[in-house]
Design a protein around this motif. Structure first.
Motif, PDB file in Angstrom:
ATOM      1  N   LYS A  38       5.822  17.829  -6.283  1.00 59.76           N
ATOM      2  CA  LYS A  38       5.973  18.666  -4.341  1.00 59.76           C
ATOM      3  C   LYS A  38       4.854  17.690  -3.885  1.00 59.76           C
ATOM      4  CE  LYS A  38       6.862  23.250  -7.317  1.00 59.76           C
ATOM      5  NZ  LYS A  38       6.658  24.074  -8.471  1.00 59.76           N
ATOM      6  N   ARG A  39       5.089  17.517  -3.118  1.00 55.57           N
ATOM      7  CA  ARG A  39       4.894  16.905  -1.480  1.00 55.57           C
ATOM      8  C   ARG A  39       3.719  18.568  -0.986  1.00 55.57           C
ATOM      9  NH1 ARG A  39       3.559  12.202  -3.899  1.00 55.57           N
ATOM     10  NH2 ARG A  39       5.498  11.036  -4.219  1.00 55.57           N
ATOM     11  N   CYS A  40       2.619  18.648  -1.696  1.00 51.15           N
ATOM     12  CA  CYS A  40       2.011  19.699  -0.938  1.00 51.15           C
ATOM     13  C   CYS A  40       0.434  19.351   0.724  1.00 51.15           C
ATOM     14  CB  CYS A  40       1.334  20.484  -1.204  1.00 51.15           C
ATOM     15  SG  CYS A  40       2.092  21.481  -2.439  1.00 51.15           S
ATOM     16  N   THR A  41       0.294  19.579   1.705  1.00 52.55           N
ATOM     17  CA  THR A  41      -0.851  19.531   2.568  1.00 52.55           C
ATOM     18  C   THR A  41      -2.199  19.593   1.543  1.00 52.55           C
ATOM     19  OG1 THR A  41      -0.969  21.355   3.073  1.00 52.55           O
ATOM     20  CG2 THR A  41       0.527  20.087   4.625  1.00 52.55           C
ATOM     21  N   THR A  42      -2.067  20.374   1.026  1.00 55.67           N
ATOM     22  CA  THR A  42      -3.694  20.616   0.072  1.00 55.67           C
ATOM     23  C   THR A  42      -3.424  19.315  -1.027  1.00 55.67           C
ATOM     24  OG1 THR A  42      -2.447  21.859  -1.131  1.00 55.67           O
ATOM     25  CG2 THR A  42      -3.405  22.625   0.590  1.00 55.67           C
ATOM     26  N   GLY A  43      -2.672  18.729  -1.317  1.00 49.69           N
ATOM     27  CA  GLY A  43      -2.781  17.968  -2.914  1.00 49.69           C
ATOM     28  C   GLY A  43      -1.111  18.147  -4.039  1.00 49.69           C
ATOM     29  N   ASP A  44      -0.426  16.686  -4.035  1.00 50.98           N
ATOM     30  CA  ASP A  44       0.432  16.615  -4.492  1.00 50.98           C
ATOM     31  C   ASP A  44       0.425  17.631  -6.176  1.00 50.98           C
ATOM     32  OD1 ASP A  44       1.888  15.304  -3.051  1.00 50.98           O
ATOM     33  OD2 ASP A  44       1.099  12.957  -3.911  1.00 50.98           O
ATOM     34  N   ILE A  45       1.508  18.265  -6.033  1.00 55.45           N
ATOM     35  CA  ILE A  45       1.251  19.542  -7.735  1.00 55.45           C
ATOM     36  C   ILE A  45       2.539  18.892  -8.647  1.00 55.45           C
ATOM     37  CG2 ILE A  45       1.631  21.340  -9.006  1.00 55.45           C
ATOM     38  CD1 ILE A  45       1.244  22.344  -6.169  1.00 55.45           C
ATOM     39  N   GLN A 106      -0.189   0.731   5.691  1.00 61.22           N
ATOM     40  CA  GLN A 106      -0.439   2.255   5.201  1.00 61.22           C
ATOM     41  C   GLN A 106      -1.747   2.851   5.917  1.00 61.22           C
ATOM     42  OE1 GLN A 106       0.590   2.839   0.820  1.00 61.22           O
ATOM     43  NE2 GLN A 106       2.952   3.561   1.191  1.00 61.22           N
ATOM     44  N   MET A 107      -2.876   1.363   5.119  1.00 65.67           N
ATOM     45  CA  MET A 107      -4.350   1.808   5.850  1.00 65.67           C
ATOM     46  C   MET A 107      -4.395   1.547   7.388  1.00 65.67           C
ATOM     47  SD  MET A 107      -5.548   3.189   3.188  1.00 65.67           S
ATOM     48  CE  MET A 107      -7.633   2.867   3.653  1.00 65.67           C
ATOM     49  N   ALA A 113       3.333   6.721   3.646  1.00 64.92           N
ATOM     50  CA  ALA A 113       2.767   7.157   2.427  1.00 64.92           C
ATOM     51  C   ALA A 113       3.063   8.351   1.962  1.00 64.92           C
ATOM     52  CB  ALA A 113       1.706   6.311   2.259  1.00 64.92           C
ATOM     53  N   ASN A 114       4.047   8.650   1.001  1.00 66.38           N
ATOM     54  CA  ASN A 114       4.479  10.390   0.333  1.00 66.38           C
ATOM     55  C   ASN A 114       3.256  10.233  -0.472  1.00 66.38           C
ATOM     56  OD1 ASN A 114       6.830  10.602   1.045  1.00 66.38           O
ATOM     57  ND2 ASN A 114       7.569   9.393  -1.274  1.00 66.38           N
ATOM     58  N   TYR A 115       1.952   9.361  -0.463  1.00 64.36           N
ATOM     59  CA  TYR A 115       0.771   9.707  -0.937  1.00 64.36           C
ATOM     60  C   TYR A 115      -0.550   9.444   0.120  1.00 64.36           C
ATOM     61  CZ  TYR A 115       1.502   5.192  -1.767  1.00 64.36           C
ATOM     62  OH  TYR A 115       1.697   3.528  -1.825  1.00 64.36           O
ATOM     63  N   LYS A 116      -1.627   9.799  -0.622  1.00 71.42           N
ATOM     64  CA  LYS A 116      -2.903   8.848   0.332  1.00 71.42           C
ATOM     65  C   LYS A 116      -3.334   7.521  -0.307  1.00 71.42           C
ATOM     66  CE  LYS A 116      -7.477   9.980   1.494  1.00 71.42           C
ATOM     67  NZ  LYS A 116      -8.002  10.909   2.245  1.00 71.42           N
ATOM     68  N   THR A 118      -5.354   5.094  -1.675  1.00 75.00           N
ATOM     69  CA  THR A 118      -6.411   4.762  -0.762  1.00 75.00           C
ATOM     70  C   THR A 118      -7.035   4.121  -1.994  1.00 75.00           C
ATOM     71  OG1 THR A 118      -6.648   6.311  -3.798  1.00 75.00           O
ATOM     72  CG2 THR A 118      -6.688   6.795  -1.481  1.00 75.00           C
ATOM     73  N   PHE A 119      -8.300   3.087  -2.317  1.00 76.17           N
ATOM     74  CA  PHE A 119      -8.171   1.714  -3.189  1.00 76.17           C
ATOM     75  C   PHE A 119      -7.729   1.996  -4.524  1.00 76.17           C
ATOM     76  CE2 PHE A 119     -10.380   0.764   0.631  1.00 76.17           C
ATOM     77  CZ  PHE A 119     -10.109  -0.450   1.047  1.00 76.17           C
ATOM     78  N   MET A 120      -7.762   3.120  -4.815  1.00 79.50           N
ATOM     79  CA  MET A 120      -7.855   3.810  -6.665  1.00 79.50           C
ATOM     80  C   MET A 120      -6.214   4.173  -6.880  1.00 79.50           C
ATOM     81  SD  MET A 120      -9.235   7.266  -8.942  1.00 79.50           S
ATOM     82  CE  MET A 120      -8.142   8.390  -7.946  1.00 79.50           C
ATOM     83  N   MET A 121      -5.345   4.384  -5.682  1.00 78.22           N
ATOM     84  CA  MET A 121      -3.953   3.976  -5.677  1.00 78.22           C
ATOM     85  C   MET A 121      -3.027   2.875  -6.061  1.00 78.22           C
ATOM     86  SD  MET A 121      -1.173   6.112  -5.969  1.00 78.22           S
ATOM     87  CE  MET A 121      -1.349   7.504  -5.824  1.00 78.22           C
ATOM     88  N   PHE A 122      -4.005   2.222  -4.993  1.00 76.74           N
ATOM     89  CA  PHE A 122      -3.571   0.388  -4.250  1.00 76.74           C
ATOM     90  C   PHE A 122      -4.145  -0.487  -6.097  1.00 76.74           C
ATOM     91  CE2 PHE A 122      -5.703  -3.469  -2.776  1.00 76.74           C
ATOM     92  CZ  PHE A 122      -4.613  -4.308  -2.637  1.00 76.74           C
ATOM     93  N   ARG A 123      -5.643  -0.208  -6.831  1.00 78.00           N
ATOM     94  CA  ARG A 123      -5.686  -0.701  -8.124  1.00 78.00           C
ATOM     95  C   ARG A 123      -4.328  -0.582  -8.804  1.00 78.00           C
ATOM     96  NH1 ARG A 123     -10.467   0.788 -10.094  1.00 78.00           N
ATOM     97  NH2 ARG A 123      -9.836   0.110 -12.124  1.00 78.00           N
ATOM     98  N   LYS A 124      -3.772   0.975  -9.160  1.00 80.18           N
ATOM     99  CA  LYS A 124      -3.038   1.230  -9.952  1.00 80.18           C
ATOM    100  C   LYS A 124      -2.289   0.733  -9.791  1.00 80.18           C
ATOM    101  CE  LYS A 124      -4.917   6.036 -10.973  1.00 80.18           C
ATOM    102  NZ  LYS A 124      -4.109   8.070 -10.447  1.00 80.18           N
ATOM    103  N   MET A 125      -1.712   0.688  -8.123  1.00 80.60           N
ATOM    104  CA  MET A 125      -0.158   0.048  -8.398  1.00 80.60           C
ATOM    105  C   MET A 125      -0.424  -1.399  -8.800  1.00 80.60           C
ATOM    106  SD  MET A 125       1.070   0.809  -4.414  1.00 80.60           S
ATOM    107  CE  MET A 125       1.513   2.815  -4.145  1.00 80.60           C
TER     108      MET A 125
END
Length: 173
Positions: A38-45, A106-107, A113-116, A118-125
């Motif tokens: 669920k995409r929320c302004t306060t963060g994904d759930i 995206q940066m 992007a549907n997500y923020k 971040t470098f952490m997300m970049f590494r995950k990809m």
């Protein structure tokens, strides 16, 4: 072709192809990540398994859809109901390049992007890309072998364009 399932790794071109086909066919497209989250302004759930499955089933029960994502373990009903399943088996190096390019865009605020991003997300990809190549891909190929009459495996942009030009000229798309 009113029900299309597109599967492939991060950076394989799933979303781009889904958007293109959606516009061409006037059929809504859905990203499986948005079925999971669920995409929320306060963060994904993360949705519960029941919520996720109910949401996917509500999509599948409609007359026309394009579903895209890397998920394969819980989307059997989508494979079963699809008129065609497109497996984007894009080269590992090409996917890596696209991950880097996407992150930069995206940066810079040039790509949504549907997500923020971040470098952490970049590494995950990068981890997801390697995992797909070494672990998921053989499982996906095995699962999709159950659907030989509706499976199309495309490896690059040229193959994709060639396939859809042929479909257009035959009046299928």
């Amino acid at each position: 072709m009113q029900k299309i399932h597109i599967i492939g790794s991060v950076g394989s071109g799933k979303t781009t192809l889904a958007r293109t086909l959606s516009a061409m066919l006037k059929v809504p497209h859905y990203e499986l990540d948005n079925v999971v989250w669920k995409r929320c302004t306060t963060g994904d759930i993360r949705r519960t398994v029941d919520e996720r499955d109910e949401y996917l089933n509500s999509i599948i029960l409609t007359d026309a859809w394009i579903i895209e994502g890397v998920h394969y373990e819980w989307v059997t009903q989508s494979f079963q109901h699809a008129d065609v399943i497109i497996f984007l088996d894009t080269d590992y190096a090409k996917r890596t390049y696209r991950i880097i390019k996407r992150f930069i865009l995206q940066m810079a605020g040039l790509e949504k992007a549907n997500y923020k991003p971040t470098f952490m997300m970049f590494r995950k990809m990068f981890k997801w890309n390697a995992y797909f190549e070494n672990e998921s891909k053989p499982e996906i190929v095995k699962i999709l072998s159950q659907y030989p009459d509706k499976l199309i495996i495309l490896k690059d942009t040229k193959e994709i364009e060639k396939y859809f030009k042929k479909m257009l000229s035959n009046g299928i798309v």
